[in-house]
Write a protein that holds these residues in place. Structure first.
Motif, short mmCIF file in Angstrom:
data_model
loop_
_atom_site.label_atom_id
_atom_site.label_comp_id
_atom_site.label_asym_id
_atom_site.label_seq_id
_atom_site.Cartn_x
_atom_site.Cartn_y
_atom_site.Cartn_z
N ALA A 134 -13.29 66.84 65.94
CA ALA A 134 -11.92 67.30 66.21
C ALA A 134 -11.72 67.56 67.70
CB ALA A 134 -11.62 68.56 65.41
N ALA A 135 -12.74 68.19 68.33
CA ALA A 135 -12.64 68.45 69.77
C ALA A 135 -12.60 67.13 70.55
CB ALA A 135 -13.82 69.31 70.24
N LEU A 136 -13.45 66.19 70.13
CA LEU A 136 -13.45 64.89 70.81
C LEU A 136 -12.13 64.16 70.61
CD1 LEU A 136 -15.03 62.74 72.38
CD2 LEU A 136 -15.89 61.87 70.21
N LEU A 137 -11.56 64.29 69.41
CA LEU A 137 -10.27 63.66 69.13
C LEU A 137 -9.18 64.24 70.04
CD1 LEU A 137 -8.48 61.80 67.43
CD2 LEU A 137 -8.23 63.67 65.78
N MET A 138 -9.19 65.58 70.21
CA MET A 138 -8.20 66.20 71.08
C MET A 138 -8.38 65.74 72.52
SD MET A 138 -8.24 70.08 69.53
CE MET A 138 -7.12 70.66 70.81
N LEU A 139 -9.67 65.65 72.95
CA LEU A 139 -9.93 65.20 74.32
C LEU A 139 -9.48 63.76 74.52
CD1 LEU A 139 -11.22 65.65 77.12
CD2 LEU A 139 -13.40 64.95 76.11
N VAL A 140 -9.89 62.89 73.58
CA VAL A 140 -9.54 61.48 73.70
C VAL A 140 -8.03 61.29 73.57
CG1 VAL A 140 -9.80 59.22 72.60
CG2 VAL A 140 -11.79 60.69 72.89
N ARG A 141 -7.41 62.10 72.71
CA ARG A 141 -5.96 61.99 72.55
C ARG A 141 -5.24 62.35 73.84
NH1 ARG A 141 -2.32 65.37 68.12
NH2 ARG A 141 -0.33 64.37 68.61
N GLN A 155 -3.04 59.80 75.98
CA GLN A 155 -1.64 60.06 76.35
C GLN A 155 -1.43 59.88 77.85
OE1 GLN A 155 -0.89 63.99 74.86
NE2 GLN A 155 -0.40 63.29 72.79
N ASN A 156 -2.40 60.37 78.64
CA ASN A 156 -2.27 60.22 80.09
C ASN A 156 -2.35 58.75 80.51
OD1 ASN A 156 -2.06 62.99 80.57
ND2 ASN A 156 -4.27 63.24 80.49
N GLU A 178 3.61 61.42 86.44
CA GLU A 178 3.67 62.87 86.64
C GLU A 178 2.24 63.41 86.74
OE1 GLU A 178 5.44 66.90 84.49
OE2 GLU A 178 5.84 64.91 83.65
N GLU A 179 1.95 64.04 87.86
CA GLU A 179 0.60 64.55 88.10
C GLU A 179 0.50 65.98 87.60
OE1 GLU A 179 -0.99 63.91 92.00
OE2 GLU A 179 0.39 62.24 92.36
N SER A 180 -0.67 66.30 87.03
CA SER A 180 -0.95 67.66 86.56
C SER A 180 -2.40 67.96 86.84
CB SER A 180 -0.65 67.77 85.06
OG SER A 180 -1.04 69.04 84.58
N GLY A 181 -2.67 69.16 87.33
CA GLY A 181 -4.05 69.52 87.67
C GLY A 181 -4.95 69.67 86.47
N SER A 182 -4.38 69.79 85.26
CA SER A 182 -5.19 70.02 84.06
C SER A 182 -5.58 68.72 83.36
CB SER A 182 -4.43 70.91 83.08
OG SER A 182 -3.21 70.30 82.68
N LEU A 238 -7.29 65.02 82.67
CA LEU A 238 -8.55 64.41 83.04
C LEU A 238 -8.36 63.18 83.91
CD1 LEU A 238 -10.49 64.66 79.65
CD2 LEU A 238 -10.80 66.05 81.67
N VAL A 239 -7.14 62.63 83.94
CA VAL A 239 -6.89 61.44 84.73
C VAL A 239 -5.95 61.75 85.90
CG1 VAL A 239 -7.30 59.79 82.88
CG2 VAL A 239 -5.05 60.81 83.13
N SER A 240 -6.00 62.99 86.38
CA SER A 240 -5.12 63.36 87.48
C SER A 240 -5.46 62.56 88.74
CB SER A 240 -5.25 64.86 87.76
OG SER A 240 -6.58 65.21 88.04
N ARG A 241 -6.76 62.29 88.95
CA ARG A 241 -7.14 61.49 90.12
C ARG A 241 -6.61 60.07 89.99
NH1 ARG A 241 -13.40 61.85 90.78
NH2 ARG A 241 -12.90 60.57 92.58
N LEU A 242 -6.66 59.52 88.77
CA LEU A 242 -6.10 58.19 88.55
C LEU A 242 -4.60 58.19 88.80
CD1 LEU A 242 -6.23 55.26 87.54
CD2 LEU A 242 -6.03 56.14 85.21
#
Length: 519
Positions: free
Chosen positions: A233-240, A244-245, A266-270, A272-276
């Protein structure tokens, strides 16, 4: 990988691991509490029901009081909760955990309650069942023992087997205890055994079901399923979230492909793909700027080329009307000058386009900046003898003269500034060079009319001219200062303009790091 991102991900993994451990521990404790309660009631149930069916168990088995904490109480005087009373009424065996051990209760057909207190339920039930079997088998005839053992095994949920060979004998310590007590409890694998010695000396082995196992395979499998489910479930939330990003980036890429060059992620600091997202937006900005530059160049080039081409066409038409060699040569010289102007314009356009669209392949070498300044000043003084062009090297700058530059382009940048200053100066141009351990700075000042403050940024725009009335003799195509700024950009520096406090005209400044950064 940035340290902040690594620490955030690491802490999340630690939190997830702690959550899985706490959840599994809670589930393990709660589940085993229920399982042990059930086992404490299920395992002794055959023995207690056997004793409850006996009219007077303490008289038929006088050793009960000596071996166990056993008593018979009236149901009405029993100290028990209403739930226990209700369960006893249904004929169930009830186990109640106390500080001294497990208290086992069962209701007899006569209405009395048999109460046992077992400190070690597994062993004490096994020994009690063994003593009952020993009492009945010792009284039976040899030919009646096998049917009796089968009946006792069925009713007490045990397995009674006579020892058939010496290989089945347990250790000598067990045999010694059998000779003293008549029974001996011992372990074999996960299960318990009780060896019985009958009155005639025959040995019978009593086999018990496995004792309570808190780490039964079903419990372990359930814990594995729970842990895998939580992590899944945690991995699903992370991958989801990542998906989305990435879909957001994909959507913006499609919009840009359709012509919406202003679309941005739209950039967000939270995320995982903010650098991308940041890199993508930087790329989109660069593409939008390049497309805008190309549009401006197409428009401006068409405008710039129209004038010399028109003059060439006019000059060619005038050749037909020339009636003397002198007039013909004048027209040919004019056409040659226009062609030269076209050639220079094309060279400026190609240089600007190469710098604007990603820049040339710079090969930075350690070169003396002061020597480049002196070279440019000498060249421009020869071209414009009517203007005083002087080099002013600040004291102490010679020791920092060696800088990592592309000599040809830095020469071009300083040359453009000096040539531009000489074109508008009244009579004097000064090139001041200031160098230190960190930066290089070159200021080009003149005593001309200067640049209005509101146009300080505009002068660096491609094809920008502050004086639209200028002719080819007053010079320029509006690309020189744009080329200067791009050259400084690729050197990690910047170019800017202000007013000269000493000469009163314009002061153009170039500033860039003296040494390239080591990656």
């Amino acid at each position: 990988m940035p340290l902040k991102f690594f620490l955030k991900l690491y802490l999340r993994l630690l939190g997830l691991a702690a959550l899985v451990v706490v959840l599994c521990f809670t589930l393990f404790s709660g589940l085993n509490s229920v399982r042990e309660q059930s086992w404490q009631e299920y395992y002794p149930a055959p023995l207690l029901r056997w004793l409850a069916a006996v009219p007077s168990p303490q008289q038929q088995y006088p050793w009960l009081l000596a071996h166990h904490d056993f008593r018979l109480v009236e149901r009405g005087s029993l100290d028990a909760s209403p739930l226990v009373q209700e369960r006893l009424g249904y004929g169930q065996v009830v186990a109640v955990q106390t500080e001294l051990g497990w208290r086992l209760l069962v209701l007899s057909p006569s209405g009395e309650v048999l109460e046992f207190l077992f400190r070690d339920t597994y062993r004490e039930v096994a020994e009690t069942a063994a003593l009952i079997a020993l009492a009945h088998l010792s009284e039976a005839l040899p030919e009646d023992r096998d049917p009796l053992m089968a009946e006792l095994s069925s009713r007490l949920a045990i397995t009674l087997r006579p020892l058939a060979s010496e290989r089945d004998l347990p250790a000598e310590a067990v045999l010694g205890q059998v000779s003293e007590r008549g029974i001996a409890f011992y372990r074999q694998g996960d299960s318990g055994r009780v060896l019985l010695r009958l009155a005639d000396g025959s040995l019978v082995n009593l086999e018990l079901p496995p004792r309570f196992d808190s780490w039964h395979w079903s419990v372990v499998l359930l814990l594995l399923f729970v842990a895998a489910g939580v992590m899944g479930a945690a991995l699903l939330m992370l991958v989801r979230g990542v998906d989305q990003n990435l879909r957001a980036v994909e959507s913006v890429a499609i919009r840009i492909a359709r012509g919406e060059l202003g679309a941005r992620v739209e950039e967000s600091g939270s995320t995982l793909v903010s650098r991308l997202a940041s890199s993508f937006n930087g790329m989109a900005e660069h593409i939008q700027r390049l497309v805008g530059v190309q549009r401006e160049m197409i428009h401006a080039v068409s405008h710039e080329l129209r004038t010399p081409v028109a003059r060439i066409r006019f000059g060619v038409q005038m050749l037909e009307g020339c009636d003397s060699a002198e007039a013909l040569q004048k027209q040919l010289d004019g056409i040659d000058g226009d062609i030269q102007e076209l050639d220079e314009l094309i060279d400026e356009i190609l240089t600007y386009a190469r710098l604007e669209q990603g820049g040339p392949v710079f090969s930075l070498v350690e070169t003396s900046v002061t020597d480049i300044v002196r070279q440019v000043v000498g060249e421009q003084q020869l071209i414009r003898p009517g203007i005083v062009i002087e080099a002013d090297i600040a004291p102490g700058s010679e020791q920092w003269a060696m800088s990592d530059v592309e000599p040809r382009y830095i020469h071009r940048a300083i040359q453009n500034l000096v040539g531009n200053a000489a074109r508008y100066a009244n009579g004097r141009v000064r090139v001041r060079c200031q160098l230190d351990d960190d930066n290089c700075r070159v200021d080009v000042e003149d005593d001309g009319p200067g640049v209005p403050e509101e146009d300080w940024e505009k002068v660096f725009t491609a094809f920008a001219r502050l004086d639209d009335s200028r002719t080819r003799n007053s010079g320029g195509y509006g690309l020189g200062l744009s080329i200067v700024r791009r050259i400084l950009y690729w050197h990690g520096g910047q170019a800017f303009v202000c007013r000269s406090d000493d000469l009163g005209g314009a002061r153009f400044s170039l500033v860039w790091p003296r040494k390239k950064s080591v990656v």
